[in-house]
Structures are given as C-alpha cells and as structure tokens.
Design a protein around this motif. Structure first.
Motif, PDB file in Angstrom:
ATOM      1  N   GLU A   1       0.831  -1.206   0.000  1.00 57.57           N
ATOM      2  CA  GLU A   1       0.000   0.000   0.000  1.00 57.57           C
ATOM      3  C   GLU A   1       0.860   1.249   0.000  1.00 57.57           C
ATOM      4  OE1 GLU A   1      -3.743  -1.991   2.468  1.00 57.57           O
ATOM      5  OE2 GLU A   1      -2.414  -0.541   3.446  1.00 57.57           O
TER       6      GLU A   1
ATOM      7  N   ARG B   1      -3.323  -0.586 -14.333  1.00 55.09           N
ATOM      8  CA  ARG B   1      -3.141  -1.580 -13.275  1.00 55.09           C
ATOM      9  C   ARG B   1      -1.788  -2.273 -13.413  1.00 55.09           C
ATOM     10  NH1 ARG B   1      -8.530  -1.338 -14.152  1.00 55.09           N
ATOM     11  NH2 ARG B   1      -9.924  -1.468 -12.331  1.00 55.09           N
TER      12      ARG B   1
ATOM     13  N   VAL C   1       1.455 -11.511  -6.988  1.00 52.95           N
ATOM     14  CA  VAL C   1       0.327 -10.589  -7.032  1.00 52.95           C
ATOM     15  C   VAL C   1      -0.224 -10.526  -8.444  1.00 52.95           C
ATOM     16  CG1 VAL C   1       1.075  -9.167  -5.110  1.00 52.95           C
ATOM     17  CG2 VAL C   1       1.865  -8.633  -7.411  1.00 52.95           C
TER      18      VAL C   1
ATOM     19  N   ARG D   1      -5.780  -8.042  -9.961  1.00 52.57           N
ATOM     20  CA  ARG D   1      -6.862  -7.976  -8.976  1.00 52.57           C
ATOM     21  C   ARG D   1      -6.330  -7.466  -7.638  1.00 52.57           C
ATOM     22  NH1 ARG D   1     -11.432  -6.439  -7.143  1.00 52.57           N
ATOM     23  NH2 ARG D   1     -12.256  -7.700  -5.417  1.00 52.57           N
ATOM     24  N   SER D   2      -5.054  -7.783  -7.330  1.00 47.39           N
ATOM     25  CA  SER D   2      -4.436  -7.301  -6.093  1.00 47.39           C
ATOM     26  C   SER D   2      -4.387  -5.779  -6.075  1.00 47.39           C
ATOM     27  CB  SER D   2      -3.019  -7.860  -5.959  1.00 47.39           C
ATOM     28  OG  SER D   2      -3.017  -9.263  -5.956  1.00 47.39           O
TER      29      SER D   2
ATOM     30  N   ASP E   1      -6.575  -3.713  -7.356  1.00 45.54           N
ATOM     31  CA  ASP E   1      -7.906  -3.229  -6.972  1.00 45.54           C
ATOM     32  C   ASP E   1      -8.138  -3.359  -5.472  1.00 45.54           C
ATOM     33  OD1 ASP E   1      -8.477  -2.667  -9.622  1.00 45.54           O
ATOM     34  OD2 ASP E   1      -9.309  -4.653  -9.996  1.00 45.54           O
ATOM     35  N   VAL E   2      -7.632  -4.460  -4.893  1.00 47.48           N
ATOM     36  CA  VAL E   2      -7.790  -4.671  -3.453  1.00 47.48           C
ATOM     37  C   VAL E   2      -7.021  -3.607  -2.671  1.00 47.48           C
ATOM     38  CG1 VAL E   2      -7.299  -6.223  -1.528  1.00 47.48           C
ATOM     39  CG2 VAL E   2      -8.189  -7.147  -3.676  1.00 47.48           C
ATOM     40  N   HIS E   3      -5.771  -3.330  -3.101  1.00 49.05           N
ATOM     41  CA  HIS E   3      -4.976  -2.301  -2.427  1.00 49.05           C
ATOM     42  C   HIS E   3      -5.628  -0.930  -2.563  1.00 49.05           C
ATOM     43  CE1 HIS E   3      -1.866  -5.038  -1.353  1.00 49.05           C
ATOM     44  NE2 HIS E   3      -1.397  -5.221  -2.575  1.00 49.05           N
TER      45      HIS E   3
ATOM     46  N   THR F   1      -8.805  -0.292  -2.876  1.00 50.39           N
ATOM     47  CA  THR F   1      -9.965  -0.278  -1.974  1.00 50.39           C
ATOM     48  C   THR F   1      -9.537  -0.032  -0.534  1.00 50.39           C
ATOM     49  OG1 THR F   1     -11.217  -1.798  -3.396  1.00 50.39           O
ATOM     50  CG2 THR F   1     -11.898  -1.648  -1.092  1.00 50.39           C
ATOM     51  N   ASN F   2      -8.475  -0.715  -0.119  1.00 55.53           N
ATOM     52  CA  ASN F   2      -7.993  -0.549   1.255  1.00 55.53           C
ATOM     53  C   ASN F   2      -7.459   0.857   1.497  1.00 55.53           C
ATOM     54  OD1 ASN F   2      -8.653  -3.178   1.926  1.00 55.53           O
ATOM     55  ND2 ASN F   2      -6.630  -3.992   1.396  1.00 55.53           N
TER      56      ASN F   2
ATOM     57  N   LYS G   1     -10.267   3.300   1.966  1.00 55.06           N
ATOM     58  CA  LYS G   1     -10.872   3.186   3.293  1.00 55.06           C
ATOM     59  C   LYS G   1     -10.048   3.942   4.338  1.00 55.06           C
ATOM     60  CE  LYS G   1     -13.090  -1.321   2.562  1.00 55.06           C
ATOM     61  NZ  LYS G   1     -13.080  -2.763   2.939  1.00 55.06           N
TER      62      LYS G   1
END
Length: 227
Positions: A158, A175, A189, A192-193, A195-197, A199-200, A203
């Motif tokens: 991150e 990406r 990785v 898709r990883s 997108d997850v990072h 999102t985190n 937040k």
C-alpha cells in the motif's frame, strides 16, 4: 535563527556542543536530563533535537519515541554505543540520525544542517494548495502516510503504491504499471491485487471511500491520484 534542543547529561560535552553550534548561528537550549528536556520541548518548540541515549533519569530511546508521537521535529541521537543494533533501534522508533561518540563538532554541525534542510523541504511540500490545506501527505524517507487524523497505517505494498501516486499527482496509471511497483515484495500478485490495495487505501485516507476525492478511477485505464 534555528533553535536546537540539546539533551545531554555530560556537562563538558554539552558545553562544547553549545559553544560550537552557537558560533554556527544556532540558538541552543540545554537540558541535563529527560525531565527538563521534556519541559523545554514544550516551551521552546525546537527546530532540531540532539538527544543523548544514556540519560540519568530515563532512556533516551524511549524519550525519542515520546517526542515522535508528539511532533515530526528532526531528532539526532548521540551515544557512546556504536553497536549496529542500537543505531537500528533508534532509527526504527523515530530518530532521523545517529552519531557515535566521540565525534567531530564539524560533523555534528553538518548533520544538524542537513536535518534542518530536509525538514524545511518536507514542510514546503505540505504547504496549502489553492488556499486549502492538503489532507494527504506522504513522507517517502520515513515511509509514512499522513491523513486528516495523523499517521495512516499501511502495508508495504500500500505504501509503495501511495508513494508512486504522491510522486506523480494527476498522472493516470494502468493496473499493470501499479502492479510492477509492488511486485517486488510478492511475485504472485495479480492485477486484482491492485484493486484490493486501492480499496484498502481509500478506506484509510478518503473521507467517503465510496466517493473518493484523492484516488480516482479512470474507467478503462486505471487510477490517478489528486492531492
């Protein structure tokens, strides 16, 4: 004139440092122990702290940790302990530099000047933009991300992604480009990883993660960062 807070229990060393730095056009405030050091810290608002590791009333490393929770002021630890483990411990808990005794006064002054220059550059990078204070700031040297409420805890990946955004504001990254920045720590990785990072990170730094103002999606391409 920059103010130096010197916390050192050895009077002879403290006198030498004070005299030399005063001649280098610094204002030096001296404390012989941790208790008085904390009192001066609260009243003089120093530009740099020079802090001895071994103090008569407390551990300088712990005092450094305490200062770091209150301020980002540059801190230089000085000590007769030259072990790598001691230096690493000090740097990990928040010190910006570590100088082993005995040392040259010229080197001390040079390192102090370097800390001040670095601090000035960091402050300049966080100055208001378009009359609004930045809500997000990244310190690449200390590997810290700062949000509205202080330091934002991030994973290695991150932070690497956030650092890349910070250094290239407004630039659109695919990406695949972002993936290449974090692949070094984890060769497995996928896109898709990313997108997850994202999102985190949203937040953690966005006021409303569902309506992001900083990390924005560029449909069909990837993401960009707006400071």
């Amino acid at each position: 004139m920059s103010t130096i807070l010197l916390i050192e229990d050895d009077q002879s060393i403290a006198d030498m440092i004070s005299i030399y730095l005063s001649e280098e056009n610094y204002k030096v405030r001296f404390a012989p122990d941790g208790k008085q050091g904390k009192q001066l810290f609260e009243t003089v608002h120093p530009d740099v702290i020079i802090l001895d590791v071994m103090l008569p009333d407390m551990n300088g490393i712990e005092l450094c940790r305490e200062f770091r929770t209150l301020s980002s002021v540059p801190i230089m630890m000085i000590s007769a302990k030259s072990e790598v483990s001691e230096r690493v411990k000090a740097l990990v808990i928040g010190a910006d530099d570590y100088l082993c005794k005995p040392f040259s006064m010229r080197e001390l002054a040079a390192r102090t000047g370097a800390l001040l220059r670095r601090s000035t550059m960091n402050k300049a990078s966080s100055e208001p933009v378009r009359a609004e204070a930045r809500t997000i700031r990244v310190d690449t040297e200390k590997r810290c991300v700062y949000g509205r409420n202080g330091i934002v805890e991030t994973t290695y990946s991150e932070f690497e992604m956030m650092k890349h955004f910070w250094l290239h504001p407004g630039k659109v990254f695919s990406r695949e480009e972002l993936l290449n920045k974090i692949r070094g720590i984890d060769s497995f990785v996928t896109e898709r990883s990313v997108d997850v990072h994202i999102t985190n990170l949203r937040k953690k730094i966005e006021e409303d993660p569902k309506d992001p103002k900083h990390i924005k999606t560029v449909w069909g391409v990837g993401y960009k960062f707006e400071p």
